[in-house]
Write a protein that holds these residues in place. Structure first.
Motif, PDB file in Angstrom:
ATOM      1  N   VAL A 296       0.875  -1.164   0.000  1.00 39.04           N
ATOM      2  CA  VAL A 296       0.000   0.000   0.000  1.00 39.04           C
ATOM      3  C   VAL A 296       0.920   1.225   0.000  1.00 39.04           C
ATOM      4  CG1 VAL A 296      -0.312   0.012   2.521  1.00 39.04           C
ATOM      5  CG2 VAL A 296      -1.970   1.154   1.082  1.00 39.04           C
ATOM      6  N   MET A 297       0.660   2.130  -0.941  1.00 36.09           N
ATOM      7  CA  MET A 297       1.414   3.381  -1.010  1.00 36.09           C
ATOM      8  C   MET A 297       0.550   4.467  -0.404  1.00 36.09           C
ATOM      9  SD  MET A 297       2.984   3.353  -4.809  1.00 36.09           S
ATOM     10  CE  MET A 297       3.982   2.013  -5.410  1.00 36.09           C
ATOM     11  N   VAL A 298       1.128   5.219   0.540  1.00 35.87           N
ATOM     12  CA  VAL A 298       0.393   6.285   1.211  1.00 35.87           C
ATOM     13  C   VAL A 298       1.171   7.593   1.107  1.00 35.87           C
ATOM     14  CG1 VAL A 298      -0.774   4.697   2.796  1.00 35.87           C
ATOM     15  CG2 VAL A 298       1.398   5.735   3.475  1.00 35.87           C
ATOM     16  N   GLY A 299       0.440   8.687   1.088  1.00 27.74           N
ATOM     17  CA  GLY A 299       1.072   9.999   1.027  1.00 27.74           C
ATOM     18  C   GLY A 299       0.013  11.059   0.816  1.00 27.74           C
ATOM     19  N   TRP A 300       0.469  12.265   0.579  1.00 24.71           N
ATOM     20  CA  TRP A 300      -0.433  13.348   0.212  1.00 24.71           C
ATOM     21  C   TRP A 300      -0.382  13.477  -1.296  1.00 24.71           C
ATOM     22  CZ3 TRP A 300       2.564  14.838   4.783  1.00 24.71           C
ATOM     23  CH2 TRP A 300       1.805  14.777   5.955  1.00 24.71           C
ATOM     24  N   PRO A 301      -1.511  13.596  -1.963  1.00 29.94           N
ATOM     25  CA  PRO A 301      -1.556  13.548  -3.431  1.00 29.94           C
ATOM     26  C   PRO A 301      -0.572  14.475  -4.151  1.00 29.94           C
ATOM     27  CG  PRO A 301      -3.774  13.449  -2.567  1.00 29.94           C
ATOM     28  CD  PRO A 301      -2.856  13.718  -1.393  1.00 29.94           C
ATOM     29  N   ASP A 302      -0.320  15.665  -3.643  1.00 31.37           N
ATOM     30  CA  ASP A 302       0.553  16.593  -4.359  1.00 31.37           C
ATOM     31  C   ASP A 302       1.984  16.603  -3.833  1.00 31.37           C
ATOM     32  OD1 ASP A 302      -1.509  17.390  -6.057  1.00 31.37           O
ATOM     33  OD2 ASP A 302      -2.222  18.872  -4.615  1.00 31.37           O
TER      34      ASP A 302
END
Length: 136
Positions: free
Chosen positions: A49-55
């Motif tokens: 699963v890759m997680v982060g803030w879209p920008d």
């Protein structure tokens, strides 16, 4: 293209349990799920699963190989630091704790002065820093 400031960065870490790790990073910190892949049982193929803030120019990839699980081996200096540029909200720390995090003293007292350190469910450290940062 050479590596430069526009290059995206992926930080990959093994996780014992992707659901537990996702709960901490998404429901606790507020990152978004950017991508998900479930292994089909092929040896060497991982679920992730890759997680982060879209920008953001980075994302965190949490990986688990169900056919050959890898035990996470974080050190006291394996830090993911998020520079908030303001006091760390108590509500955010409490939210992270409710979602599997544990507040711990920092190995380096600098981070106790300038933030809050939390251990994720796999033992990796997240520092929420009161400081701001710019590479320029």
């Amino acid at each position: 293209m050479p590596a430069d400031a526009a290059a995206h960065i992926r930080i990959a870490r093994p996780a014992r349990d992707l659901r537990v790790a996702e709960r901490f990073w998404v429901s606790g910190l507020g990152l978004d799920v950017l991508y998900r892949h479930a292994a089909d049982g092929t040896p060497g193929q991982s679920s992730l699963v890759m997680v982060g803030w879209p920008d953001a120019g980075w994302h965190l990839e949490l990986v688990h190989d169900p056919t050959a699980p890898m035990e996470p081996r974080p050190t006291p200096e394996d830090l993911l630091v998020v520079y908030l540029g303001e006091p760390v909200p108590d509500a955010l720390v409490e939210q992270l704790e409710r979602h599997g995090g544990k507040r711990v003293p920092a190995h380096n007292p600098y981070w106790d002065t300038w933030g809050v350190t939390l251990q994720d469910p796999d033992g990796y450290l997240l520092v929420l820093s009161t400081r701001a940062w710019s590479n320029s």
